[in-house]
Design an enzyme around this catalytic site. Structure first.
Site, PDB file in Angstrom:
ATOM      1  CG  ASP A 190      -7.778  34.435  29.154  1.00  0.00           C
ATOM      2  OD1 ASP A 190      -6.952  33.426  29.425  1.00  0.00           O
ATOM      3  OD2 ASP A 190      -8.832  34.222  29.141  1.00  0.00           O
ATOM      4  CD  GLU A 199      -4.549  32.196  38.053  1.00  0.00           C
ATOM      5  OE1 GLU A 199      -4.981  31.025  38.617  1.00  0.00           O
ATOM      6  OE2 GLU A 199      -4.605  32.933  37.048  1.00  0.00           O
TER       7      GLU A 199
END
Length: 253
Positions: free
Chosen positions: A53, A144
């Site tokens: 990613d 997150e």
């Protein structure tokens, strides 16, 4: 002590809620808060697929080199909150596609600045959509640690669950797909109370170690494991839990 004309970090964040957004990416805060332990092996097998990613943090990506390095799929940061778009998104998203990769985009969640629905719409409108072309993964929500302040964005567990549901349902209404949820078990426990209400969303779990460990309560198996914060491929390194036909199946829905 601040000198005349200087601004405190807190004040700067208040003035610009996206200061530093280009350096926020999937796992940037997980690595900071949870650390990196062990070095997993890159042993390719028939039941897992190597991917990675990236975000604007990586700049323009050499896609032929990534494919040559074994990458078969990639997630690319598209947006953050309702006020930041990855300036490298077109090169990364289109370039990966043109080089034969299955790619998807992800959104860095900012529950402190706007509703889940508003952010899902912003994401879809700025590169986070999905199409059944066999080359596009469902969009992902990056949930997150808060890089701007309090870990859980000053939300209680029930409020965070409601925010994620708002994002997820809006995304599903717009695209027909549940978004993938990217998170770590520690953050999920702390900020959602270990919610078990997202079993229909594919799980992209972050743990930088030789093993995955415990999964959040919503899932019994991961779809993607972000196992290393850096490696041979640009950005973070990921294993898809299944052979390549399972990556294709996720892209088709």
């Amino acid at each position: 002590m601040l000198l005349w004309g200087q601004t405190s970090p807190a004040a700067a964040t208040t003035l610009d809620p996206y200061a530093g957004a280009e350096d926020n990416y999937a796992g940037s805060q997980i690595a900071l808060h949870e650390g990196v332990d062990g070095v997993p092996h890159y042993d390719v097998s028939e039941d897992q697929v190597l991917g990675h990613d990236v975000s604007g943090h990586q700049g323009d990506v050499d896609w032929p080199a990534a494919v040559g390095g074994g990458a078969r799929f990639v997630y690319i940061k598209a947006t953050e909150g309702t006020g930041f778009r990855n300036p490298r998104f077109a090169q990364q998203y289109n370039g990966s596609y043109q080089n034969g990769m299955i790619r998807g985009s992800y959104h860095f969640a900012r529950p402190d600045v706007s509703s889940g629905a508003e952010q899902a719409n912003y994401f879809v409108n700025n590169g986070g959509g999905w199409s059944a072309d066999g080359k596009t993964l469902p969009g992902a929500l990056d949930a997150e640690y808060n890089p701007y302040g309090e870990t859980c964005y000053n939300k209680s567990g029930p409020d965070m669950v409601a925010w994620i549901k708002d994002f997820s349902e809006t995304y599903r209404n717009r695209t027909g797909r549940y978004p993938t949820i990217y998170t770590s078990t520690n953050w999920w426990k702390r900020c959602t109370g270990n919610s078990a209400e997202f079993r229909f969303n594919p799980l992209w779990i972050a743990r930088y170690n030789t093993f995955i460990g415990e999964l959040p309560a919503s899932w019994t198996v991961q779809t993607i494991w972000q196992f290393q914060a850096a490696g041979p491929l640009p950005g973070d390194q990921n294993w898809f839990n299944g052979a390549f036909d399972r990556v294709q199946a996720l892209s088709y829905g």
